[in-house]
Design a protein around this motif. Structure first.
Motif, PDB file in Angstrom:
ATOM      1  N   LEU A 190      13.361  -4.680  -1.421  1.00 27.99           N
ATOM      2  CA  LEU A 190      12.275  -4.323  -2.330  1.00 27.99           C
ATOM      3  C   LEU A 190      10.897  -4.315  -1.674  1.00 27.99           C
ATOM      4  CD1 LEU A 190      13.507  -6.335  -5.427  1.00 27.99           C
ATOM      5  CD2 LEU A 190      13.723  -3.886  -5.032  1.00 27.99           C
ATOM      6  N   THR A 191      10.677  -5.232  -0.730  1.00 29.72           N
ATOM      7  CA  THR A 191       9.365  -5.314  -0.096  1.00 29.72           C
ATOM      8  C   THR A 191       9.257  -4.396   1.112  1.00 29.72           C
ATOM      9  OG1 THR A 191       9.125  -7.603  -0.838  1.00 29.72           O
ATOM     10  CG2 THR A 191       7.670  -6.908   0.922  1.00 29.72           C
ATOM     11  N   VAL A 192      10.378  -4.131   1.794  1.00 30.22           N
ATOM     12  CA  VAL A 192      10.310  -3.380   3.054  1.00 30.22           C
ATOM     13  C   VAL A 192      11.085  -2.053   3.000  1.00 30.22           C
ATOM     14  CG1 VAL A 192      10.709  -3.446   5.546  1.00 30.22           C
ATOM     15  CG2 VAL A 192      10.037  -5.530   4.337  1.00 30.22           C
ATOM     16  N   TYR A 193      12.383  -2.118   2.739  1.00 27.49           N
ATOM     17  CA  TYR A 193      13.239  -0.938   2.899  1.00 27.49           C
ATOM     18  C   TYR A 193      12.797   0.245   2.031  1.00 27.49           C
ATOM     19  CZ  TYR A 193      17.267   2.163   2.570  1.00 27.49           C
ATOM     20  OH  TYR A 193      18.064   3.274   2.575  1.00 27.49           O
ATOM     21  N   PHE A 194      12.726   0.046   0.707  1.00 29.14           N
ATOM     22  CA  PHE A 194      12.397   1.167  -0.177  1.00 29.14           C
ATOM     23  C   PHE A 194      10.982   1.717   0.047  1.00 29.14           C
ATOM     24  CE2 PHE A 194      15.968  -0.537  -2.824  1.00 29.14           C
ATOM     25  CZ  PHE A 194      16.752   0.609  -2.758  1.00 29.14           C
ATOM     26  N   PRO A 195       9.940   0.869   0.174  1.00 23.97           N
ATOM     27  CA  PRO A 195       8.609   1.438   0.459  1.00 23.97           C
ATOM     28  C   PRO A 195       8.565   2.250   1.756  1.00 23.97           C
ATOM     29  CG  PRO A 195       8.371  -0.808  -0.306  1.00 23.97           C
ATOM     30  CD  PRO A 195       9.844  -0.574  -0.102  1.00 23.97           C
ATOM     31  N   VAL A 196       9.234   1.753   2.809  1.00 19.42           N
ATOM     32  CA  VAL A 196       9.244   2.468   4.098  1.00 19.42           C
ATOM     33  C   VAL A 196       9.988   3.791   3.972  1.00 19.42           C
ATOM     34  CG1 VAL A 196      10.232   2.419   6.429  1.00 19.42           C
ATOM     35  CG2 VAL A 196       8.909   0.465   5.591  1.00 19.42           C
ATOM     36  N   GLU A 197      11.169   3.775   3.352  1.00 22.95           N
ATOM     37  CA  GLU A 197      11.961   4.998   3.214  1.00 22.95           C
ATOM     38  C   GLU A 197      11.249   6.040   2.347  1.00 22.95           C
ATOM     39  OE1 GLU A 197      14.917   5.828   4.744  1.00 22.95           O
ATOM     40  OE2 GLU A 197      14.427   4.042   5.913  1.00 22.95           O
ATOM     41  N   MET A 198      10.586   5.584   1.292  1.00 23.91           N
ATOM     42  CA  MET A 198       9.873   6.524   0.433  1.00 23.91           C
ATOM     43  C   MET A 198       8.664   7.129   1.152  1.00 23.91           C
ATOM     44  SD  MET A 198      10.121   4.968  -3.458  1.00 23.91           S
ATOM     45  CE  MET A 198       9.556   3.317  -3.084  1.00 23.91           C
TER      46      MET A 198
ATOM     47  N   CYS B 210       3.259   5.580  -4.427  1.00 18.22           N
ATOM     48  CA  CYS B 210       4.449   6.201  -5.022  1.00 18.22           C
ATOM     49  C   CYS B 210       4.443   6.149  -6.548  1.00 18.22           C
ATOM     50  CB  CYS B 210       5.712   5.507  -4.504  1.00 18.22           C
ATOM     51  SG  CYS B 210       5.965   5.676  -2.732  1.00 18.22           S
ATOM     52  N   TYR B 211       3.440   5.475  -7.143  1.00 19.19           N
ATOM     53  CA  TYR B 211       3.390   5.356  -8.605  1.00 19.19           C
ATOM     54  C   TYR B 211       3.369   6.733  -9.268  1.00 19.19           C
ATOM     55  CZ  TYR B 211       1.368   4.558 -13.238  1.00 19.19           C
ATOM     56  OH  TYR B 211       1.114   4.573 -14.588  1.00 19.19           O
ATOM     57  N   ARG B 212       2.605   7.658  -8.685  1.00 14.87           N
ATOM     58  CA  ARG B 212       2.619   9.041  -9.157  1.00 14.87           C
ATOM     59  C   ARG B 212       3.297   9.911  -8.103  1.00 14.87           C
ATOM     60  NH1 ARG B 212      -1.058  10.820 -13.310  1.00 14.87           N
ATOM     61  NH2 ARG B 212      -2.432   9.185 -14.076  1.00 14.87           N
ATOM     62  N   SER B 213       4.019  10.909  -8.543  1.00 15.92           N
ATOM     63  CA  SER B 213       4.673  11.811  -7.588  1.00 15.92           C
ATOM     64  C   SER B 213       4.693  13.238  -8.162  1.00 15.92           C
ATOM     65  CB  SER B 213       6.101  11.324  -7.307  1.00 15.92           C
ATOM     66  OG  SER B 213       6.853  11.265  -8.498  1.00 15.92           O
ATOM     67  N   PRO B 214       4.620  14.249  -7.301  1.00 17.86           N
ATOM     68  CA  PRO B 214       4.594  14.136  -5.837  1.00 17.86           C
ATOM     69  C   PRO B 214       3.233  13.747  -5.271  1.00 17.86           C
ATOM     70  CG  PRO B 214       4.520  16.432  -6.475  1.00 17.86           C
ATOM     71  CD  PRO B 214       4.696  15.653  -7.741  1.00 17.86           C
ATOM     72  N   ASP B 215       2.138  13.982  -6.032  1.00 14.86           N
ATOM     73  CA  ASP B 215       0.809  13.633  -5.541  1.00 14.86           C
ATOM     74  C   ASP B 215       0.435  12.231  -6.024  1.00 14.86           C
ATOM     75  OD1 ASP B 215      -1.871  14.909  -4.355  1.00 14.86           O
ATOM     76  OD2 ASP B 215      -2.403  13.693  -6.115  1.00 14.86           O
ATOM     77  N   PRO B 216      -0.102  11.364  -5.151  1.00 16.00           N
ATOM     78  CA  PRO B 216      -0.396   9.983  -5.544  1.00 16.00           C
ATOM     79  C   PRO B 216      -1.549   9.835  -6.537  1.00 16.00           C
ATOM     80  CG  PRO B 216      -1.167  10.402  -3.309  1.00 16.00           C
ATOM     81  CD  PRO B 216      -0.366  11.598  -3.724  1.00 16.00           C
ATOM     82  N   ILE B 217      -2.314  10.920  -6.773  1.00 13.92           N
ATOM     83  CA  ILE B 217      -3.452  10.842  -7.692  1.00 13.92           C
ATOM     84  C   ILE B 217      -3.230  11.670  -8.955  1.00 13.92           C
ATOM     85  CG2 ILE B 217      -5.917  11.331  -7.991  1.00 13.92           C
ATOM     86  CD1 ILE B 217      -6.298  10.702  -5.030  1.00 13.92           C
ATOM     87  N   THR B 218      -2.681  12.848  -8.808  1.00 10.10           N
ATOM     88  CA  THR B 218      -2.522  13.749  -9.968  1.00 10.10           C
ATOM     89  C   THR B 218      -1.067  13.961 -10.394  1.00 10.10           C
ATOM     90  OG1 THR B 218      -2.455  15.680  -8.493  1.00 10.10           O
ATOM     91  CG2 THR B 218      -4.624  14.989  -9.326  1.00 10.10           C
TER      92      THR B 218
ATOM     93  N   THR C  92       0.838  -1.213   0.000  1.00  8.72           N
ATOM     94  CA  THR C  92       0.000   0.000   0.000  1.00  8.72           C
ATOM     95  C   THR C  92       0.870   1.260   0.000  1.00  8.72           C
ATOM     96  OG1 THR C  92      -0.197   0.060   2.425  1.00  8.72           O
ATOM     97  CG2 THR C  92      -1.877  -1.178   1.209  1.00  8.72           C
ATOM     98  N   LEU C  93       2.024   1.196   0.685  1.00  8.64           N
ATOM     99  CA  LEU C  93       2.942   2.335   0.675  1.00  8.64           C
ATOM    100  C   LEU C  93       3.522   2.530  -0.725  1.00  8.64           C
ATOM    101  CD1 LEU C  93       4.989   1.786   3.989  1.00  8.64           C
ATOM    102  CD2 LEU C  93       2.834   3.015   3.668  1.00  8.64           C
ATOM    103  N   LEU C  94       3.869   1.421  -1.369  1.00 12.29           N
ATOM    104  CA  LEU C  94       4.467   1.495  -2.699  1.00 12.29           C
ATOM    105  C   LEU C  94       3.450   1.953  -3.749  1.00 12.29           C
ATOM    106  CD1 LEU C  94       7.077   1.013  -4.235  1.00 12.29           C
ATOM    107  CD2 LEU C  94       6.459  -1.398  -4.471  1.00 12.29           C
ATOM    108  N   ALA C  95       2.183   1.557  -3.587  1.00 19.68           N
ATOM    109  CA  ALA C  95       1.144   1.946  -4.543  1.00 19.68           C
ATOM    110  C   ALA C  95       0.970   3.464  -4.594  1.00 19.68           C
ATOM    111  CB  ALA C  95      -0.181   1.278  -4.189  1.00 19.68           C
TER     112      ALA C  95
END
Length: 475
Positions: free
Chosen positions: A416-424, A85-93, A80-83
């Protein structure tokens, strides 16, 4: 008048073209929660499910299911954290990020982008090698089950895996010419159906064995020191079992690429979160049932792969069906994991040599009977074929199922599953250092790093032992 008509006509053409394009100028994405869930299930319910009975046997009734549930929760939470991050800076626009590396570049930057690429693409290569091994084992199992049925269970029925690895590689050479991830929905849906089929067969056979009065030895702590294993074997196997379970949940390597197939309304992050919940909930249910019922059926002697390790011999035709389903599923799963590699290399080469006709020129080829045109590319044909050949050769060199799965799972799980999603997430939310949430996220990350290191150590030790006892040309 003619000029006015031409102007209106060109405007209509331009309008139609825009309707077929997304906000980033690419062909309009058509993915939904159903197709995304199919991709996730194809990626997650892979060969890992077959080793769960063995993994539970090493950990026991207490730690085994607890580790399964813990990995399930962690995978869903970080997905859910990684999802977002698909768009940035705003997760929707915000601006789209097409790959995991793009996501890390947009949110973290620096040297961590290269570290992410090394972890992601190294893991993807490892998974495709692992799937080549597993598919060949399942193909061999079909031949061996018929041999056992005909000649008795005491006959060796030894068969080389190598011809079946070649067959699998030939199939992948053809499928690898599918241009991109967006064209794979049908293959993922077929593969997801196959994964449910063989998991259900394994589940049904375990239940039948229990109903038939099998009294396998099971314990709260798994294999018994001094009876089933030595003290050191118990520790190493427990570590390896954790790695196998980590591998069984791994799909963060392709999460961003899956999300990039979704249409933009409703927002991609919301759809991806629903798909992740559906996919992980479904797989966890299957995992708990297959792992626990498999352990109950076979006890501490559970085979590393309960459909190809011949925990079951009869009905032989049903074992054959299950193993054919595994092979078909892995044909699709291989593509889910290798397409991001293909896309990354081809984009890099196209940017590096934009004037090269060999790399960039598309050759339209009519497809007989279907009435469609396929765009062939010489570079794509050459490089993708070479990739499949190399992974097949590496699979022939290291044909060890459980050890390989554990090592892949251990290597990919933490970064890939923990470190990067948490840091982002910490960076995106500008979280205050040493706040309560910051502290527990860091504790989660460090705890998962420790688990990954233990799993890697167990898998390396298992690979060393397998190499010592390996006899070539035997299944």
């Amino acid at each position: 008048m003619d000029s006015m008509e031409q102007g209106v006509s060109s405007l209509n053409i331009e309008s139609r073209l825009k309707k077929n394009l997304d906000d980033d100028g690419r062909i309009k994405r058509t993915g939904t929660v159903v197709t995304a869930s199919a991709h996730i299930i194809t990626a997650v319910i892979g060969s890992g499910v077959l080793s769960l009975a063995w993994a539970i046997a090493q950990l026991g009734w207490v730690a085994g299911p607890a580790v399964l549930m813990a990995f399930s929760f962690i995978t869903y939470f970080t997905s859910t954290l990684l999802a977002d991050c698909y768009r940035s800076p705003d997760p929707i626009t915000g601006k789209r990020n097409y790959t995991y590396m793009d996501v890390v570049r947009a949110n973290l930057g620096g040297r961590r982008v290269q570290l992410c690429g090394l972890a992601q693409y190294g893991n993807l290569v490892g998974v495709t090698i692992g799937y080549t091994i597993t598919a060949s084992i399942s193909m061999v199992a079909v031949k061996r089950s018929n041999c056992f049925h005909k000649n008795g269970h005491q006959v060796k029925c030894s068969t080389s895996n190598y011809p079946f690895m070649v067959i699998f590689a030939c199939i992948q050479m053809v499928l690898s010419q599918i241009p991109n991830f967006h064209k794979l929905s049908w293959l993922s849906i077929v593969a997801a159906i196959m994964s449910f089929a063989y998991s259900s067969i394994g589940l049904g056979l375990s239940i039948a064995r229990l109903v038939g009065g099998a009294h396998a030895k099971t314990t709260l702590t798994g294999t018994t020191v001094g009876v089933d294993v030595t003290g050191s074997e118990k520790v190493w196997r427990a570590f390896q079992a954790i790695g196998d379970i980590a591998f069984a949940y791994a799909y963060s390597t392709v999460l961003v690429e899956i999300q990039d197939t979704l249409k933009s309304s409703p927002p991609e992050n919301k759809v991806m979160k629903r798909a992740s919940l559906a996919g992980i909930s479904t797989t966890t249910l299957f995992y708990v049932m297959c792992g626990c019922l498999g352990y109950a059926a076979f006890g501490n002697d559970a085979p590393g792969n309960f459909l190809t390790g011949f925990g079951f011999y009869e009905p032989f035709w049903l074992i054959d069906v299950a193993n054919v389903c595994i092979a078909i599923h892995l044909i699709g799963a291989y593509q889910v994991f290798c397409q991001p590699i293909f896309g990354f290399v081809e984009r890099w080469c196209s940017e590096r040599w934009p004037e090269s006709a060999f790399i960039n020129h598309e050759i339209p080829v009519g497809v007989p009977c279907l009435g469609t045109t396929y765009c062939a590319n010489l570079f794509r044909l050459t490089w993708r074929t070479m990739y499949v050949v190399v992974t097949a050769l590496l699979a022939m060199i290291f044909p060890f199922f459980n050890d390989f799965l554990g090592l892949i799972g251990a290597a990919a799980f933490w970064p890939l599953t923990v470190y990067f999603p948490v840091e982002m997430y910490i960076t995106r939310t500008k979280m205050k250092k040493y706040s309560f949430t910051w502290m527990w996220l860091k504790i989660l990350s460090w705890a998962c790093l420790l688990v990954s290191l233990m799993a890697a150590a167990g898998s390396v030790q298992g690979l060393i032992n397998s190499l010592k006892t390996y006899k070539p040309f035997k299944a």
